[in-house]
Design a protein around this motif. Structure first.
Motif, PDB file in Angstrom:
ATOM      1  N   UNK A  51     -40.919  54.121   9.582  1.00  0.00           N
ATOM      2  CA  UNK A  51     -39.471  54.036   9.422  1.00  0.00           C
ATOM      3  C   UNK A  51     -38.953  53.252  10.617  1.00  0.00           C
ATOM      4  N   UNK A  52     -38.224  52.168  10.350  1.00  0.00           N
ATOM      5  CA  UNK A  52     -37.678  51.327  11.407  1.00  0.00           C
ATOM      6  C   UNK A  52     -36.275  51.843  11.732  1.00  0.00           C
ATOM      7  N   UNK A  53     -36.092  52.296  12.961  1.00  0.00           N
ATOM      8  CA  UNK A  53     -34.809  52.883  13.380  1.00  0.00           C
ATOM      9  C   UNK A  53     -33.703  51.834  13.208  1.00  0.00           C
ATOM     10  N   UNK A  54     -32.661  52.144  12.403  1.00  0.00           N
ATOM     11  CA  UNK A  54     -31.637  51.152  12.095  1.00  0.00           C
ATOM     12  C   UNK A  54     -30.585  50.967  13.188  1.00  0.00           C
ATOM     13  N   UNK A  55     -30.344  51.988  13.989  1.00  0.00           N
ATOM     14  CA  UNK A  55     -29.384  51.876  15.086  1.00  0.00           C
ATOM     15  C   UNK A  55     -29.747  52.877  16.171  1.00  0.00           C
ATOM     16  N   UNK A  56     -29.488  52.502  17.412  1.00  0.00           N
ATOM     17  CA  UNK A  56     -29.842  53.370  18.542  1.00  0.00           C
ATOM     18  C   UNK A  56     -29.110  54.694  18.442  1.00  0.00           C
ATOM     19  N   UNK A  76     -34.369  53.543  20.078  1.00  0.00           N
ATOM     20  CA  UNK A  76     -33.626  52.286  20.080  1.00  0.00           C
ATOM     21  C   UNK A  76     -33.743  51.611  18.722  1.00  0.00           C
ATOM     22  N   UNK A  77     -32.779  50.780  18.407  1.00  0.00           N
ATOM     23  CA  UNK A  77     -32.838  50.017  17.169  1.00  0.00           C
ATOM     24  C   UNK A  77     -34.139  49.210  17.144  1.00  0.00           C
ATOM     25  N   UNK A  78     -34.837  49.270  16.020  1.00  0.00           N
ATOM     26  CA  UNK A  78     -36.090  48.549  15.872  1.00  0.00           C
ATOM     27  C   UNK A  78     -37.332  49.359  16.193  1.00  0.00           C
TER      28      UNK A  78
END
Length: 162
Positions: A63-68, A131-133
């Motif tokens: 899962x790629x974190x969409x926002x910090x 963090x995002x990403x």
């Protein structure tokens, strides 16, 4: 002086808008087997909810974190007890959630029961800032000398706050 109080009807409460937070629920590893050579990311084939579109369908593990922000991660795994890759008795089994399996605070260990018919489920939860990403996943490892099947697994990711 005039009063600035405004009379409200009985039972009236002002509406509070709470912004929707990114949420993922992925599950269904199929019947997946793994050896004991290293930590492995668990592939999850069904997306129940992905409000931010962060699931990487190319590998079905990240899962790629969409926002910090501050996130709650929950992973649940159930090894198989019968059939191909049956889980051996008294074998150490670990599950973790996070960026890497080496995040010590994210890893939980369990030992399987000595009863051949018993099932057990391992659950791990953490709250961490990402963090995002950043890419988060569900990890597993065991100490059996043969492959072990994982028949049930789930990863939930919820953004709590900035």
């Amino acid at each position: 002086f005039p009063s600035h109080d405004i009379a409200r009807p009985a039972g009236f409460e002002p509406a509070i808008a709470i912004p929707a937070q990114p949420f993922l629920e992925a599950y269904d590893p199929g019947v997946w087997t793994l050896n004991n050579t290293a930590w492995r990311k668990v592939p999850l084939n069904t997306i129940g909810t992905d409000t931010a579109g962060g699931w990487d369908a190319g590998n079905n593990t990240d899962y790629v974190i969409p926002q910090a922000g501050l996130y709650q991660l929950q992973g649940i795994v159930r090894p198989a007890r019968t059939g191909t890759g049956a889980f051996p008795d008294s074998t150490a089994f670990a599950a973790g959630v996070g960026i890497t399996a080496q995040d010590g605070d994210d890893v939980v260990w369990a030992v399987s029961p000595d009863v051949a018919a018993a099932l057990f489920t391992l659950s791990v939860d953490t709250i961490r800032r990402y963090n995002q990403g950043d890419r988060v996943a569900l990890f597993v490892k065991h100490s059996a000398t043969t492959d072990v099947a994982i028949t049930r697994a789930r990863l939930r990711v919820l953004r709590l706050t900035d």
